[in-house]
Design an enzyme around this catalytic site. Sequence first.
Site, PDB file in Angstrom:
ATOM      1  N   LYS A   1     -30.151 -15.297   1.429  1.00 23.97           N
ATOM      2  CA  LYS A   1     -30.140 -14.239   2.423  1.00 23.97           C
ATOM      3  C   LYS A   1     -29.899 -12.906   1.714  1.00 23.97           C
ATOM      4  O   LYS A   1     -29.055 -12.808   0.829  1.00 23.97           O
ATOM      5  CB  LYS A   1     -29.030 -14.484   3.453  1.00 23.97           C
ATOM      6  CG  LYS A   1     -28.969 -13.481   4.581  1.00 23.97           C
ATOM      7  CD  LYS A   1     -30.227 -13.532   5.455  1.00 23.97           C
ATOM      8  CE  LYS A   1     -30.318 -14.851   6.218  1.00 23.97           C
ATOM      9  NZ  LYS A   1     -31.485 -14.894   7.100  1.00 23.97           N
TER      10      LYS A   1
ATOM     11  N   THR B   1     -30.143 -20.579   5.736  1.00 19.79           N
ATOM     12  CA  THR B   1     -29.634 -19.231   5.443  1.00 19.79           C
ATOM     13  C   THR B   1     -29.786 -18.332   6.659  1.00 19.79           C
ATOM     14  O   THR B   1     -30.014 -17.133   6.537  1.00 19.79           O
ATOM     15  CB  THR B   1     -30.396 -18.621   4.244  1.00 19.79           C
ATOM     16  OG1 THR B   1     -31.775 -18.508   4.585  1.00 19.79           O
ATOM     17  CG2 THR B   1     -30.232 -19.477   3.017  1.00 19.79           C
TER      18      THR B   1
ATOM     19  N   HIS C   1     -38.317  16.218 -15.925  1.00 21.07           N
ATOM     20  CA  HIS C   1     -38.728  17.443 -16.604  1.00 21.07           C
ATOM     21  C   HIS C   1     -38.381  18.697 -15.815  1.00 21.07           C
ATOM     22  O   HIS C   1     -38.534  18.765 -14.595  1.00 21.07           O
ATOM     23  CB  HIS C   1     -40.237  17.411 -16.870  1.00 21.07           C
ATOM     24  CG  HIS C   1     -40.662  16.282 -17.741  1.00 21.07           C
ATOM     25  ND1 HIS C   1     -40.329  16.202 -19.065  1.00 21.07           N
ATOM     26  CD2 HIS C   1     -41.377  15.156 -17.455  1.00 21.07           C
ATOM     27  CE1 HIS C   1     -40.834  15.097 -19.582  1.00 21.07           C
ATOM     28  NE2 HIS C   1     -41.466  14.445 -18.628  1.00 21.07           N
TER      29      HIS C   1
END
Length: 309
Positions: A15, A61, A266
């Site tokens: 999960k 799950t 940059h």
Amino acid sequence: MGELKGLKLAQRHGKSRVRVARVWKDGDGKHHFAEWSVNISLLSDCIPAYITGDNSDIVATDIEKHSPTVYAKAKECSEQLSAEDFAIVLAKHFTSYYQQVTAAIVNIVEKPWERISIKGQQHDHGFKLGSERHTTEVMVDKSGILRMTSGIEGLSILKTTQSGFEGFIRDKYTMLPETRERMMATEVTASWRYSFESLSSLPLKPLYFTERYMDVKEVLLNTFFGPSKEGVYSPSVQATLYEMAKAVLGRFPDISFIQLKMPNLHFLPVNLPSKDNPVIVKFDDDVYLPTDEPHGTIQATLSRIRSKM
């Protein structure tokens, strides 16, 4: 693992993004706070689910099971603990509680809530959201074997001088000028592996991994920036990355390797025309065009060489 007619199957299920926040309250009224996003992956002996459709060995799950388990375990942790220690608590639970689960991998990303100060005094229960995130991934198997990494995501740093780049390969397509004076900016992603290989080898000191995370971050920043007044010169992102990684391994013997990703964000020098001088106003290390796309990608891993003796 499973084999079927010359094929090998490796599988996991779990999960993702179970969000939990936890408040701990000291006896003196001071509160401590953490917010975690938890991912759980289970390695289990449920091969028949893949090859025959037999689901009898799957640990489901569903959100009704795993999310309450995370919340219940957070509740049981009555003392403040690190993201690493909470991941260990969860991994130990899933490997011990379910016979079918052979190993559990728990990944946690911690939101950077920071205590605020009011007029120079730390607030007992006030927090603000920072930027970089504390991460960890812990794998525990039934025998107690452990693999643990921690890291930092989104650590944006910049220095306005003490950086250059020259002497690189040039060809007919190269436009980048050589310089010994430029701005240096990057967003650091770091991941380091701890040398602890079993649950029994873990340090017992409370909040050990929280302190180690803060210490590693401090070493990375100190190495990048240098002393407050004079700084430290960087001939390239690569050289600075190496010095940062080397400083971490040199300072912390319980870290076996570190990986750093440092994209070169940059800031391009800008020369502008003006009313009085319509030709050009010379750039003087003061006006830049920020751009982060495209950017250079620099990453490396530095690890200890283990002796074979």
